[in-house]
Enzyme design. Structure first.
Site, mmCIF file in Angstrom:
data_model
loop_
_atom_site.group_PDB
_atom_site.id
_atom_site.type_symbol
_atom_site.label_atom_id
_atom_site.label_comp_id
_atom_site.label_asym_id
_atom_site.label_seq_id
_atom_site.Cartn_x
_atom_site.Cartn_y
_atom_site.Cartn_z
ATOM 1 N N LYS A 15 0.820 -1.214 0.000
ATOM 2 C CA LYS A 15 0.000 0.000 0.000
ATOM 3 C C LYS A 15 0.855 1.266 0.000
ATOM 4 O O LYS A 15 0.603 2.194 -0.770
ATOM 5 C CB LYS A 15 -0.934 -0.002 1.219
ATOM 6 C CG LYS A 15 -1.902 -1.167 1.268
ATOM 7 C CD LYS A 15 -2.850 -1.071 2.452
ATOM 8 C CE LYS A 15 -2.155 -1.133 3.800
ATOM 9 N NZ LYS A 15 -1.515 -2.448 4.065
ATOM 10 N N ARG A 89 -9.579 0.869 8.140
ATOM 11 C CA ARG A 89 -9.175 -0.498 8.472
ATOM 12 C C ARG A 89 -10.293 -1.300 9.115
ATOM 13 O O ARG A 89 -10.112 -2.487 9.383
ATOM 14 C CB ARG A 89 -7.959 -0.473 9.401
ATOM 15 C CG ARG A 89 -6.697 -0.002 8.695
ATOM 16 C CD ARG A 89 -5.477 -0.182 9.552
ATOM 17 N NE ARG A 89 -4.270 0.238 8.844
ATOM 18 C CZ ARG A 89 -3.056 0.212 9.354
ATOM 19 N NH1 ARG A 89 -2.883 -0.226 10.591
ATOM 20 N NH2 ARG A 89 -2.017 0.611 8.652
ATOM 21 N N ARG A 128 11.663 -4.904 5.101
ATOM 22 C CA ARG A 128 11.152 -3.555 4.849
ATOM 23 C C ARG A 128 11.929 -2.488 5.614
ATOM 24 O O ARG A 128 12.294 -2.667 6.771
ATOM 25 C CB ARG A 128 9.665 -3.481 5.228
ATOM 26 C CG ARG A 128 9.036 -2.138 4.921
ATOM 27 C CD ARG A 128 7.536 -2.224 4.812
ATOM 28 N NE ARG A 128 6.867 -2.544 6.068
ATOM 29 C CZ ARG A 128 5.543 -2.603 6.203
ATOM 30 N NH1 ARG A 128 4.765 -2.387 5.148
ATOM 31 N NH2 ARG A 128 4.999 -2.900 7.367
ATOM 32 N N ARG A 161 10.701 -0.601 11.104
ATOM 33 C CA ARG A 161 9.612 -0.193 11.978
ATOM 34 C C ARG A 161 9.464 -1.186 13.121
ATOM 35 O O ARG A 161 9.633 -2.393 12.940
ATOM 36 C CB ARG A 161 8.306 -0.119 11.184
ATOM 37 C CG ARG A 161 8.218 1.101 10.316
ATOM 38 C CD ARG A 161 7.091 1.063 9.320
ATOM 39 N NE ARG A 161 5.866 0.447 9.791
ATOM 40 C CZ ARG A 161 4.754 0.385 9.062
ATOM 41 N NH1 ARG A 161 4.739 0.904 7.845
ATOM 42 N NH2 ARG A 161 3.672 -0.193 9.532
ATOM 43 N N ARG A 172 -0.898 -8.520 13.983
ATOM 44 C CA ARG A 172 -1.425 -7.619 12.955
ATOM 45 C C ARG A 172 -2.267 -8.379 11.939
ATOM 46 O O ARG A 172 -3.309 -7.885 11.477
ATOM 47 C CB ARG A 172 -0.273 -6.889 12.260
ATOM 48 C CG ARG A 172 0.495 -5.948 13.174
ATOM 49 C CD ARG A 172 1.703 -5.362 12.486
ATOM 50 N NE ARG A 172 1.328 -4.464 11.402
ATOM 51 C CZ ARG A 172 2.166 -4.053 10.455
ATOM 52 N NH1 ARG A 172 3.415 -4.485 10.434
ATOM 53 N NH2 ARG A 172 1.759 -3.223 9.521
#
Length: 216
Positions: A15, A89, A128, A161, A172
């Site tokens: 995203k 969300r 990431r 992160r 998550r």
């Protein structure tokens, strides 16, 4: 180009990457709850501190707080359209956004759902990197960051992160399946949902997204 769209999908579905490409190609303002909350954290606000703890555990920030931040952002930046990266969300968030847009007589154009496998999610999350300054998202595999992990756009530091820990990812994903996946039916019912295979390289995914935006 005044387009109003939301990018949806699992953590690691791309995203943030696609939102960045959209705003660079079409000039549509982009934001995400995460970007807004990270700014609140950097500013040391009570909201930033409270929500940072929730995010680090892999939980979702309460709807009321997120919706308020989004509405404030729209008031300041939404006149030229928007791309929301990972918002809404939950169905209640989607209902709140719909109410806000109805009040402003600015209906949503597209809800783009990036569909990815959990294997893809884990592979992407494990590598990431995100710019602490501007929010640019990349990966270890996308460039040689071993010696100088800095953002190619603003030269801010590229960091992992806290919520990208693989143990946190499990929480998550549970939250995603329970609270975010029902959004597909919500947006299908108002005829704005478009599903795109997000397992492919970012250029292929962006090609499909571009055609959708241009067709609206």
């Amino acid at each position: 180009m005044k387009k109003r769209l939301v990018l949806l999908g699992a953590p690691g579905s791309g995203k943030g990457t696609q939102a960045e490409l959209i705003t660079r190609q079409f000039g549509i303002p982009v934001t995400s709850p995460g970007a807004i909350l990270r700014r609140e954290k950097d500013l040391g606000t009570p909201l930033g501190t409270e929500t940072s703890e929730i995010i680090q555990r892999g939980g979702l920030v309460p709807d009321a707080a997120i919706v308020k931040l989004i509405e404030d952002w729209l008031r300041l930046h939404g006149a030229h359209g928007f791309v929301f990266d990972g918002f809404p969300r939950t169905v209640p968030q989607a209902e709140s956004l719909a109410a806000i847009l109805t009040r402003h007589r600015t209906p949503l154009d597209l809800a783009i759902w990036l569909e990815v496998s959990e294997e893809t999610v884990r592979d992407r999350i494990s590598g990431r990197l995100q710019c602490r300054s501007c929010g640019f998202v990349t990966s270890v595999a996308a460039g040689n960051f071993s010696e100088r992990a800095v953002c190619p756009y603003c030269e801010g530091p590229l960091v992992r992160r806290n919520d990208d820990d693989l143990k946190v990812l499990q929480n998550r994903l549970k939250e995603y399946h329970a609270k975010t996946e029902p959004l597909a039916e919500f947006y299908q019912n108002i005829s704005v949902l478009h599903r795109i295979d997000g397992n492919r390289d970012r250029e292929s995914v962006f090609g499909d997204i571009s055609r959708l935006i241009e067709s609206k």
